[in-house]
Design an enzyme around this catalytic site. Structure first.
Site, PDB file in Angstrom:
ATOM      1  N   SER A 148      -7.769   3.924  57.600  1.00 55.83           N
ATOM      2  CA  SER A 148      -8.475   5.079  56.680  1.00 55.83           C
ATOM      3  C   SER A 148      -9.288   4.009  55.584  1.00 55.83           C
ATOM      4  O   SER A 148      -9.297   2.618  55.606  1.00 55.83           O
ATOM      5  CB  SER A 148      -7.486   5.642  56.157  1.00 55.83           C
ATOM      6  OG  SER A 148      -5.868   4.076  56.256  1.00 55.83           O
ATOM      7  N   GLN A 164      -8.567  11.318  51.431  1.00 54.15           N
ATOM      8  CA  GLN A 164      -8.992  10.918  52.281  1.00 54.15           C
ATOM      9  C   GLN A 164      -9.668  10.300  53.668  1.00 54.15           C
ATOM     10  O   GLN A 164      -9.926  11.565  54.117  1.00 54.15           O
ATOM     11  CB  GLN A 164      -7.165  10.340  53.262  1.00 54.15           C
ATOM     12  CG  GLN A 164      -7.333   8.556  53.890  1.00 54.15           C
ATOM     13  CD  GLN A 164      -6.215   8.145  54.836  1.00 54.15           C
ATOM     14  OE1 GLN A 164      -6.610   8.546  55.711  1.00 54.15           O
ATOM     15  NE2 GLN A 164      -5.403   7.805  53.932  1.00 54.15           N
ATOM     16  N   ASP A 185       0.332   9.205  53.392  1.00 56.89           N
ATOM     17  CA  ASP A 185      -0.665   8.508  54.960  1.00 56.89           C
ATOM     18  C   ASP A 185      -0.483   8.767  55.911  1.00 56.89           C
ATOM     19  O   ASP A 185      -1.037   7.987  56.711  1.00 56.89           O
ATOM     20  CB  ASP A 185      -0.922   6.915  54.647  1.00 56.89           C
ATOM     21  CG  ASP A 185      -2.164   5.982  54.696  1.00 56.89           C
ATOM     22  OD1 ASP A 185      -2.951   7.118  55.265  1.00 56.89           O
ATOM     23  OD2 ASP A 185      -1.826   5.655  55.124  1.00 56.89           O
TER      24      ASP A 185
HETATM   25  C1  LIG Z   1      -1.730   6.404  68.429  1.00 58.86           C
HETATM   26  C2  LIG Z   1      -1.533   6.003  67.065  1.00 58.86           C
HETATM   27  C3  LIG Z   1      -1.993   5.544  65.978  1.00 58.86           C
HETATM   28  C4  LIG Z   1      -1.594   5.375  64.736  1.00 58.86           C
HETATM   29  C5  LIG Z   1      -2.799   5.442  63.861  1.00 58.86           C
HETATM   30  C6  LIG Z   1      -2.680   5.682  62.558  1.00 58.86           C
HETATM   31  C7  LIG Z   1      -3.716   5.853  61.242  1.00 58.86           C
HETATM   32  C8  LIG Z   1      -2.460   5.568  59.984  1.00 58.86           C
HETATM   33  C9  LIG Z   1      -3.188   5.066  58.461  1.00 58.86           C
HETATM   34  C10 LIG Z   1      -3.908   3.806  58.338  1.00 58.86           C
HETATM   35  O1  LIG Z   1      -2.635   3.281  57.618  1.00 58.86           O
HETATM   36  S1  LIG Z   1      -4.698   1.953  58.886  1.00 58.86           S
HETATM   37  C11 LIG Z   1      -4.088   1.355  57.409  1.00 58.86           C
HETATM   38  C12 LIG Z   1      -5.108   1.138  56.738  1.00 58.86           C
HETATM   39  N1  LIG Z   1      -6.176   0.887  56.377  1.00 58.86           N
HETATM   40  C13 LIG Z   1      -6.977  -0.347  56.928  1.00 58.86           C
HETATM   41  O2  LIG Z   1      -6.151  -1.187  56.402  1.00 58.86           O
HETATM   42  C14 LIG Z   1      -8.251  -0.348  56.575  1.00 58.86           C
HETATM   43  C15 LIG Z   1      -8.386  -2.067  55.460  1.00 58.86           C
HETATM   44  N2  LIG Z   1     -10.087  -2.313  55.957  1.00 58.86           N
HETATM   45  C16 LIG Z   1     -10.978  -2.589  56.655  1.00 58.86           C
HETATM   46  O3  LIG Z   1     -10.181  -3.369  58.060  1.00 58.86           O
HETATM   47  C17 LIG Z   1     -12.692  -2.897  56.594  1.00 58.86           C
HETATM   48  O4  LIG Z   1     -12.565  -2.410  55.286  1.00 58.86           O
HETATM   49  C18 LIG Z   1     -13.209  -1.972  57.564  1.00 58.86           C
HETATM   50  C19 LIG Z   1     -12.646  -2.397  60.006  1.00 58.86           C
HETATM   51  C20 LIG Z   1     -13.235  -0.722  57.673  1.00 58.86           C
HETATM   52  C21 LIG Z   1     -14.443  -2.304  57.320  1.00 58.86           C
HETATM   53  O5  LIG Z   1     -15.308  -1.792  58.506  1.00 58.86           O
HETATM   54  P1  LIG Z   1     -17.040  -3.295  58.699  1.00 58.86           P
HETATM   55  O6  LIG Z   1     -17.776  -2.813  59.724  1.00 58.86           O
HETATM   56  O7  LIG Z   1     -17.604  -3.388  57.457  1.00 58.86           O
HETATM   57  O8  LIG Z   1     -15.808  -4.749  58.784  1.00 58.86           O
HETATM   58  P2  LIG Z   1     -16.390  -5.569  60.201  1.00 58.86           P
HETATM   59  O9  LIG Z   1     -16.764  -5.482  60.332  1.00 58.86           O
HETATM   60  O10 LIG Z   1     -16.253  -6.709  59.661  1.00 58.86           O
HETATM   61  O11 LIG Z   1     -15.163  -5.451  61.198  1.00 58.86           O
HETATM   62  C22 LIG Z   1     -13.773  -5.664  61.298  1.00 58.86           C
HETATM   63  C23 LIG Z   1     -13.286  -5.404  61.687  1.00 58.86           C
HETATM   64  O12 LIG Z   1     -12.327  -3.775  62.286  1.00 58.86           O
HETATM   65  C24 LIG Z   1     -12.947  -3.710  63.386  1.00 58.86           C
HETATM   66  N3  LIG Z   1     -13.914  -2.278  63.582  1.00 58.86           N
HETATM   67  C25 LIG Z   1     -14.583  -1.801  62.524  1.00 58.86           C
HETATM   68  N4  LIG Z   1     -15.512  -0.981  62.787  1.00 58.86           N
HETATM   69  C26 LIG Z   1     -15.627  -0.772  64.264  1.00 58.86           C
HETATM   70  C27 LIG Z   1     -15.282   0.269  65.238  1.00 58.86           C
HETATM   71  N5  LIG Z   1     -16.690   1.669  64.423  1.00 58.86           N
HETATM   72  N6  LIG Z   1     -14.774   0.524  66.161  1.00 58.86           N
HETATM   73  C28 LIG Z   1     -13.914  -0.308  66.294  1.00 58.86           C
HETATM   74  N7  LIG Z   1     -14.111  -1.659  65.513  1.00 58.86           N
HETATM   75  C29 LIG Z   1     -14.655  -1.411  64.661  1.00 58.86           C
HETATM   76  C30 LIG Z   1     -13.916  -4.586  64.000  1.00 58.86           C
HETATM   77  O13 LIG Z   1     -13.914  -4.728  65.132  1.00 58.86           O
HETATM   78  C31 LIG Z   1     -13.139  -5.884  63.134  1.00 58.86           C
HETATM   79  O14 LIG Z   1     -12.296  -6.219  64.155  1.00 58.86           O
HETATM   80  P3  LIG Z   1     -11.831  -8.097  63.914  1.00 58.86           P
HETATM   81  O15 LIG Z   1     -11.427  -8.298  62.658  1.00 58.86           O
HETATM   82  O16 LIG Z   1      -9.628  -7.810  65.279  1.00 58.86           O
HETATM   83  O17 LIG Z   1     -12.444  -8.243  64.814  1.00 58.86           O
END
Ligand SMILES: CCCCCCCCCC(=O)SCCNC(=O)CCNC(=O)[C@H](O)C(C)(C)COP(=O)(O)OP(=O)(O)OC[C@H]1O[C@@H](n2cnc3c(N)ncnc32)[C@H](O)[C@@H]1OP(=O)(O)O
Length: 353
Positions: A286, A337, A263
């Site tokens: 993801s 993914q 991942d």
């Molecule tokens: C620079 C280095 C960066 C490193 C990154 C490494 C990445 C590694 C990859 C990972 O490990 S990611 C971790 C595994 N994936 C997750 O944890 C995702 C879990 N799933 C979710 O959080 C929800 O299913 C999901 C946000 C995808 C659902 O979206 P929804 O649009 O249906 O939900 P909602 O509207 O309730 O938004 C939930 C949160 O996501 C944020 N969000 C959703 N869409 C967004 C968007 N388009 N832009 C910004 N923020 C967004 C939203 O602001 C909100 O933040 P808060 O909880 O803080 O209020």
């Protein structure tokens, strides 16, 4: 519960420490340590959830079964300040296949779910019909230094150098923070996953449909291919007799460690396919993660990885990786993914950069 002494390792690279689970019943397993977020991110690292769900399920199956595939959904972001409880549900125990469903909770909140299929390792069939493994001929078993560089030195050269850093700082404030930059270099130098990236990974202006690099796990994981025949790992009704699964004692830990690395630097490499600098996203998570295992992934060998970005559409991006054992050239796993990754319009990113 017996547990062998842990080899002394940097905390950053100690995958056993990162993933350790404590059995609380025959079907429930609690994280021993807090589930950290990747640097620059708020939620728990997805690879931790994928790997721990696999580790939890291994406690409930016989040692002669190995994972064939796993399909995972990230349902809510994991909170790095709370432990995670994994519930393993036994869906089916067959002669050839075992099915498990694993749910991960923080308090009562479901954050993650995976479904894992295991198959019997020691088949008594006498013929393997239509035998085929994708194979790369003459694959170098170590990254050729003219094409690939250790991640820390590439990051220092291509991002932290005078002139370049100011450009990255226009994309994100985190590049103005010297502690963040130092920590990133430390993670590349000492973290659980070691990478050798192509020279143009961080910013490529080349149009290409494939990105390749080398990856491996730093923590030593036992490599013996001998899976002890016989009994279930666990006596289901007696958790005190459970033998803790560690990298030193159980070769199936290679699957767990592979799940962890699979991942990382997958979705994050998206900009490479769009001639944009890495880390230029506004929001990145993801959504799901699938692994097909083709053979025991020996994670201390360099693994050669080819990534494709099959589709990017309305902020949903699909990335797919093929992982090869660099000693044999044979494919060891296929990973898919889908991610929700939000970018400004390309012209805006390029104009800022
Ligand atoms: C620079 C280095 C960066 C490193 C990154 C490494 C990445 C590694 C990859 C990972 O490990 S990611 C971790 C595994 N994936 C997750 O944890 C995702 C879990 N799933 C979710 O959080 C929800 O299913 C999901 C946000 C995808 C659902 O979206 P929804 O649009 O249906 O939900 P909602 O509207 O309730 O938004 C939930 C949160 O996501 C944020 N969000 C959703 N869409 C967004 C968007 N388009 N832009 C910004 N923020 C967004 C939203 O602001 C909100 O933040 P808060 O909880 O803080 O209020």
């Amino acid at each position: 519960m017996s547990k062998p002494a842990v080899t002394k390792l940097s905390k950053l690279s100690n995958i056993e420490h990162i993933l350790e689970l404590v059995p609380v019943s025959s079907s429930k397993f609690l994280t021993k340590n807090l589930p950290a977020a990747p640097l620059g991110s708020k939620g728990t690292f997805g690879g931790t959830l994928v790997a721990q769900s696999l580790l939890a399920s291994l406690y409930t199956i016989p040692k002669t079964y190995v994972p064939t595939s796993m399909h995972c959904y990230f349902i809510n972001g994991g909170d790095p300040k709370n432990n995670i409880l994994y519930h393993v549900e036994k869906l089916r125990d067959g002669k050839n296949f075992i099915h498990r469903q694993i749910r991960a909770y923080q308090h009562d909140k479901l954050i993650f779910q995976s479904m894992i299929l295991f198959s019997q390792q020691n088949s008594d069939k006498d013929h393997d019909s239509l035998h085929h493994l994708d194979h790369i001929e003459s694959l170098p078993s170590t990254p050729p230094p003219d094409k690939y560089k250790p991640a820390a030195s590439l990051y220092t050269e291509k991002i932290m150098a005078e002139g370049l850093l100011q450009r990255y700082a226009r994309l994100s404030d985190r590049f103005k923070d010297i502690n963040y930059l130092k920590r990133q270099v430390e993670v590349f130098e000492k973290g659980a996953i070691e990478y050798n990236f192509p020279n143009d990974l961080f910013y490529s202006q080349r149009r290409t449909s494939v990105l390749d690099y080398y990856v491996k796990i730093r923590h030593k994981v036992i490599q013996s291919k001998e899976f002890s025949s016989g009994q279930t790992t666990s006596n289901h009704n007696n958790i005190s007799s459970l033998k803790i699964i560690t990298p030193d004692t159980d070769p199936r830990y290679n699957y767990v460690a592979f799940a962890y690395l699979s991942d990382s630097y997958l979705l994050l490499t998206l900009p490479y396919f769009h001639q944009l600098p890495l880390y230029s996203h506004k929001f990145s998570v993801s959504l799901d993660h699938s692994i097909y295992f083709h053979q025991l992934p020996l994670v201390n060998n360099w693994i050669y990885l080819r990534i494709k970005n099959s589709r990017s559409h309305w902020d949903k991006h699909l990335v797919q990786g093929e992982y090869f054992d660099s000693n044999s050239g044979n494919i060891i796993a296929t990973v898919s993914q889908e991610g929700l990754v939000v970018y400004d319009p390309e012209e805006e990113i390029k104009a800022k950069f």
